[in-house]
Design an enzyme around this catalytic site. Structure first.
Site, short mmCIF file in Angstrom:
data_model
loop_
_atom_site.label_atom_id
_atom_site.label_comp_id
_atom_site.label_asym_id
_atom_site.label_seq_id
_atom_site.Cartn_x
_atom_site.Cartn_y
_atom_site.Cartn_z
N SER A 26 59.54 -42.59 -52.14
CA SER A 26 58.54 -43.58 -52.52
C SER A 26 57.45 -43.01 -53.42
CB SER A 26 57.87 -44.16 -51.27
OG SER A 26 58.69 -45.10 -50.67
N GLY A 27 57.06 -43.80 -54.40
CA GLY A 27 56.01 -43.40 -55.33
C GLY A 27 56.51 -42.55 -56.47
N ASP A 48 52.22 -52.64 -55.65
CA ASP A 48 52.47 -51.39 -54.93
C ASP A 48 52.27 -50.20 -55.86
OD1 ASP A 48 53.19 -49.57 -53.01
OD2 ASP A 48 55.33 -50.07 -53.02
N HIS A 58 51.74 -48.06 -50.98
CA HIS A 58 52.14 -47.94 -49.58
C HIS A 58 52.18 -46.48 -49.12
CE1 HIS A 58 56.47 -47.60 -51.05
NE2 HIS A 58 56.42 -46.65 -50.13
N GLY A 82 61.30 -41.30 -48.40
CA GLY A 82 60.85 -40.01 -48.87
C GLY A 82 60.71 -39.94 -50.37
#
Length: 255
Positions: free
Chosen positions: A207-208, A115, A70, A205
């Protein structure tokens, strides 16, 4: 009704953790990282048309960064920050074009399944400040294990400025069955969940970014989504379970 809608925050993660510039913060109620404490931590400045966004990632090899689908879905290019503790002072920075981004072929932005994505970067040498993380290949549940999340995400649900300093937080893995009490069928075997007592959580912020075991710093997850109610409300934070994608990662990277 206990089940909460997760998609509002997931989309905030996607187009805004990937937060648009000026709306970022850091991990809620986390701690300042020491210099070189997380040499595998990567910062991603994502370019989407005339806008920019921010996500985290992890260095998994000399030429590869692991992050969330995402974060990279729809981006035009990425500035990859390596060796940063202070966000805007990386030891190395690379510009990466869209052609060097690999998003899982079965990524579903509606259900948040699969994801996960990869970014190929120019070769980087390892040092005290920049080093790869080991990826989990175990089918262990990790229930009850202590873990560490890191990133530059929001410090609170009302925060509005980009975090200057890398943050981290100690958390504990909970079972997927417990996690399903909040998110129902959204949770699958490809997820790992953590509890967020006292409002300590990943947020927009982050994410990942990586979730590693506190014991040996092996990465077991990457930040995916949370509750639309907010990051500080005590609901579980949800990650993509890295071990479920070890074959996919090896196919594309050889790692």
């Amino acid at each position: 009704m206990k089940v909460l809608i997760v998609f509002a925050l997931a989309l905030a993660y996607a187009s805004g953790s990937a937060l648009r510039s000026g709306l970022d913060g850091r991990i809620t109620r986390g701690e300042d990282a020491r210099e070189d404490q997380f040499p595998y931590q990567v910062g991603l400045s994502l370019k989407i048309g005339s806008s920019s966004a921010w996500c985290g990632g992890s260095l998994i090899g000399h030429e590869w960064v692991l992050t969330a689908a995402h974060c990279t879905d729809g981006v035009d290019s990425v500035e990859v920050y390596l060796g940063s503790t202070i966000r805007d002072s990386p030891k190395v920075k690379h510009h990466v074009a869209k052609k060097d981004i690999i998003i899982h072929a079965d990524w579903n932005s509606r259900t948040l399944r699969n994801d996960i994505s990869l970014i190929r970067i120019p070769h980087v040498d390892y040092s005290a400040a920049i080093h790869n993380v080991e990826l989990s290949r175990s089918d262990a549940s990790y229930d009850g294990d202590e873990v560490i999340a890191s990133g530059w995400g929001r410090t609170s649900d009302t925060a509005s400025g980009v975090a200057a300093h890398l943050q981290y937080a100690h958390m504990k893995v909970i079972s997927n069955d417990v996690c399903k009490r909040t998110y129902s069928s959204t949770i699958r075997d490809t997820n790992v969940c953590v509890s967020t007592p006292a409002g300590v959580s990943t947020c927009n912020g982050d994410s990942g970014g990586p979730l590693v075991l506190a014991s040996d710093k092996v990465q077991i997850g990457l930040t995916s989504f949370g509750s639309s109610a907010g990051c500080e409300k005590g609901y579980p934070a949800v990650f993509t379970r890295v071990s479920n994608y070890s074959g996919w990662i090896k196919e594309h990277t050889g790692i």
